[in-house]
Design a protein around this motif. Structure first.
Motif: not given
Length: 907
Positions: A649, A672, A685-687, A693, A696
């Motif tokens: 992340y 997180v 917040l990007t996973f 990806e 988010s």
């Protein structure tokens, strides 16, 4: 139109005539009472006599009116116009103009406006044209007698052979006479003076009414509706021609919207009756039935409330195989608590009356079967409800005749208790030996040597009772013989073979499952990850259809696959998954005759594809340390694999990286951290997983320097506690709070509570149900959780309040909790062995029982030792009785039982 027999159509004709006499109007639906602001045509106002009929056919799409928004109700209708209306009304297949190669009328071409509908009605045999069928004459007016013929052909109406009520029938042209009569029989035409005026042109308004009435007749016939009547002021019975399997309140309505349908149920009978429960009817008002949003021809007159329940339609039937007599009756106006009495008077014998009291009435129906056969002869039966008696009904009971007998028991469980062998007489219900003996017959059971030589009680065998635990073989044979009073054979049954089965032996597996390790696999989401899963029996029955709990010893037999290219079962390696798709495994178990199917859907192997809450904005305090997110697969389910998998992340603000990390998936969740977040604002917040990806979210952080609370709330870990089963449990409550939609941490909540003036306390709406130990004032230093004690059965609301001097403020909405009490009530206490009294001993504290196992308790819910329920014991030496008092919470009953003092024998 669906064909119905004439006898059925006569019902419809009668009800249609009544409906037409009652009202000249029909509305779109019972609820759509027309108002002046909602008229379709500018020249047809709501007070016009045919307003509703014209509105209805417009709503059906039968007419559209003229381009200027008018209908022209007083204009004569032309043959072209009626052709179009009929085609629309009965749903004819009208050809497209470009598909017309020719038209069978000389006065029309393929380009003529009316050509398509003219072809349609001609092919349907409804309108054949004039002058030998060569001219259609689209502009020619239509006479009333011509209209009659067109309607009869279009709706396939038949001559009912009943009075038509048309006084000027002799003025009708011979080619139309029969059709005009039919229109009168169905009530489609009905006038007060009976004058039809056959040669008069039909106006567009009249045609709307004729069409509506014909459609109502058609709808009633096609729906299978036969009759309707009011049972009482809140009950209406509707008879259908065909059985009704499923009915709904919304299917039924009436022309008066004030009469509402509240409930509907099928009450059966030969006429397939549906019973409506309605709001109060107006006595003597005529109501019209609407079915499936369509008007019907059925009408009924509103009923007043019956002063008393009235039994009617009493019938009595004596069964030819059990010789038991059943009496049935309809009870109009019966309430929920009403019961009936039955009196049977024997005319031919001197016996006293046979009386049965308080027979149950269910949904207005009574059905009672006498427990013993009535004496042979003629009887008079009367059903009474309160002070109201039915008409007497004659019952004839004939001399019973045994014509045939059949032995029917084919399976018995291995049991030490003797089991009854069964048989039927005259192909009826299973017979009772005692009943046949009361009728003067003798019943004799015959057995093969497997039973005769097994050392069974002879008297039991004569009664058809077999102790299967004494049999050395798995089967035996029996036969039943019936003799008359003189010992002559009346009937001899077949020789019936009986197979023995253990109660724990599974004879049928009803459900199987797929087990992958310790987890059961959902049959509709099997993947290649489940390769090697094992089939197991989940539910099974013994020979008597009783559930068998222990299925572990059941051995799997052959398993066949409906599509081996998708999946099959390997006895050594379990399930083998080869491809995606549907497959059915037919499973056999050793020793079980029937197979059971296991239908599987093989889907693509789960992949990590998204994060729960993707695209949402989540609020946090800058003091928050972190949170968890749920990882989902492509099926929207939580990722549930055991192997270690990391999700990366990255937290950014204004495209600059603020924090990044990697978290292992634990039970579908990842953690997180927010350690690097110190400033308020929006963050992204990007996973990512495998460099792709997967989702988010937006994180909104708020800097809460001084603790501010927008709302306090209370939550409870348990909202219901049983003080018997969970007597050590307490209600645990947690105070939660939010600021600008952000959940505050426990520390922030404690700080906020400390800043309030005065004290914060928890309150209960009922201290007898839930109470607080000591002071209700909360101590914030100990956190934001508190507890309360359940006291007795009931409900209570727990609230949070701020008390500042003489002022009290409510801090949160209350939360309701429930206290249950399943404490068993001891209603009886007996000796387990009547010959062994209770042993008691004297102690300094009083008398005590030495052998509690000698006590048997009567209680529906009792579990555990009797000792736990005893409050006190007293011993009366002279009476040799122990007086045992049960604890108050278990009923507080006192029992006296034989006892002996063994104090001297106890050291």
């Amino acid at each position: 139109m669906a064909y119905q027999p004439k006898s059925y159509r006569k019902f419809i004709a009668g009800t249609m005539t009544a409906a037409m006499a009652a009202s000249a109007f029909a509305v779109s639906t019972p609820q759509q009472v027309a108002d002046a602001q909602d008229q379709t045509f500018s020249d047809v106002s709501p007070d016009y006599w045919a307003f509703e009929d014209i509105e209805r056919i417009a709503e059906r799409g039968i007419v559209t009116g003229y381009e200027d928004g008018t209908y022209g109700p007083g204009e004569s209708i032309s043959r072209g116009q009626i052709a179009e209306m009929i085609a629309n009304a009965v749903g004819l297949d009208v050809p497209d103009r470009e598909d017309l190669n020719e038209v069978p009328f000389e006065d029309l071409t393929t380009n003529s406006y009316s050509a398509p509908v003219a072809v349609a009605v001609q092919e349907a045999g409804i309108m054949q044209g004039r002058e030998g069928g060569t001219q259609f004459d689209v502009a020619t007016d239509l006479s009333r007698e011509q209209m009659a013929t067109i309607l009869v052909r279009a709706f396939d109406l038949e001559d009912l052979g009943i009075d038509h009520g048309i006084e000027d029938i002799d003025d009708v042209h011979a080619s139309h006479v029969e059709n005009v009569k039919i229109l009168g029989q169905y009530g489609i035409t009905s006038t007060e003076d009976g004058v039809f005026d056959p040669q008069t042109s039909v106006t567009r308004a009249q045609m709307a009414s004729f069409l509506e009435r014909a459609l109502n007749v058609s709808h009633t016939i096609d729906s299978g509706l036969i009759d309707i009547e009011a049972v009482n002021e809140n009950t209406v019975d509707i008879a259908f021609e065909r059985p009704q399997e499923d009915v709904d309140v919304d299917q039924f309505a009436f022309n008066d919207e004030e009469l509402a349908v509240l409930d509907v149920q099928i009450v059966g009978g030969e006429e397939n009756v549906v019973r409506l429960t309605t709001s109060d009817q107006n006595e003597d008002q005529l109501y019209e039935l609407y079915y499936n949003d369509e008007r019907t021809t059925l009408t009924f007159t509103g009923s007043g409330d019956l002063e008393a329940a009235t039994p009617t339609n009493v019938e009595g039937v004596t069964d030819g195989s059990t010789w038991l007599t059943t009496i049935t009756a309809d009870v109009l106006g019966a309430g929920e608590d009403d019961t009936a009495d039955i009196t049977v008077t024997t005319e031919d014998l001197d016996d006293e009356n046979i009386e049965v009291e308080e027979v149950e009435i269910v949904d207005g129906k009574l059905e009672y079967t006498f427990e013993e056969p009535l004496p042979v002869g003629t009887h008079i039966a009367v059903v009474s409800v309160g002070d109201v008696d039915s008409e007497p009904v004659e019952l004839t009971v004939e001399e019973p005749q045994v014509e045939s007998i059949e032995a029917i028991t084919h399976q018995l469980l291995v049991s030490e208790a003797p089991q009854q062998l069964g048989f039927t007489v005259n192909s009826g219900d299973e017979m009772l030996i005692g009943l046949l003996e009361e009728l003067g017959y003798q019943v004799q059971f015959n057995y093969n040597s497997a039973v005769i030589n097994s050392g069974q009680d002879q008297e039991s065998l004569e009664a058809g009772l077999v102790n299967t635990s004494k049999l050395a073989e798995d089967t035996f044979v029996y036969q039943v013989e019936i003799l008359d009073a003189e010992g002559n054979r009346v009937a001899l049954s077949n020789q019936q073979t009986v197979e023995l089965s253990d109660a724990s032996e599974v004879t049928k597996v009803t459900e199987v499952g797929l087990l992958d390790g310790d987890e059961e696999v959902a049959a509709d989401t099997v993947t290649s990850n489940n390769d090697g899963a094992i089939i197991q029996a989940v539910e099974g029955l013994n020979a008597f259809g009783e559930p068998v709990e222990d299925l572990e010893d059941l051995k799997l037999g052959t398993v066949t696959s409906s599509d081996v290219t998708v999946a099959f079962y390997d006895p050594d390696n379990g399930l083998r998954v080869l491809d995606e798709g549907e497959v059915t495994l037919t499973v056999e178990f050793e020793g079980v005759n029937e197979t059971v199917d296991l239908s599987l859907t093989i889907v693509e192997e789960e992949e990590i594809t998204s994060v729960k809450g993707e695209g949402e904005t989540l609020g946090f305090s800058t003091n928050s340390e972190g949170t968890t997110f749920t990882i989902l697969d492509q099926y929207g389910e939580k990722w549930s694999h055991d192997q270690e998998v990391n999700v990366n992340y990255e937290i950014t603000k204004n495209d600059e990286v603020v924090s990044a990390g990697s978290s292992n998936i634990n039970d579908g969740n990842i953690t997180v951290d927010f350690d690097d977040i110190t400033e308020e604002g929006d963050y992204n917040l990007t996973f990512t997983f495998d460099d792709e990806e997967i989702g988010s979210v937006t994180l909104r952080f708020v800097d809460i320097e001084e603790v501010e609370v927008d709302e306090f709330t209370l939550t409870a870990e348990l909202e219901s506690i049983d003080i018997f089963e969970e007597h050590d449990e307490e209600f645990e409550f947690t105070i939660e709070a939010t600021h600008e939609g952000i959940e505050l941490s426990p520390e922030e909540i404690s700080d906020a509570l400390n800043e309030l003036d005065g004290n914060v306390q928890a309150t209960t709406s009922n201290e007898d149900v839930v109470s607080f130990e000591g002071d209700e004032t909360l101590n914030y230093e100990e956190g934001v959780e508190f507890s309360a004690t359940p006291e007795s059965e009931g409900t209570a609301t727990i609230s949070l309040e701020q008390v500042d001097g003489d002022f009290t403020y409510e801090l949160s909405d209350g939360i309701e909790v429930t206290v249950e009490n399943s404490t068993p009530e001891i209603t009886g206490l007996e000796l387990t062995d009547e010959e062994q009294p209770i042993e008691v001993t004297g102690t300094e504290e009083g008398w005590a029982i030495s052998n509690f196992e000698q006590l048997t308790v009567t209680s529906d819910d009792f579990e555990g030792s009797v000792e736990n329920f005893v409050k006190s014991v007293e011993f009366t030496p002279h009476d040799e009785l122990a007086v045992i008092t049960i604890k108050d919470e278990y009923g507080g009953e006192t029992f006296a039982l034989p006892a002996v003092d063994v104090s001297d024998s106890v050291e």
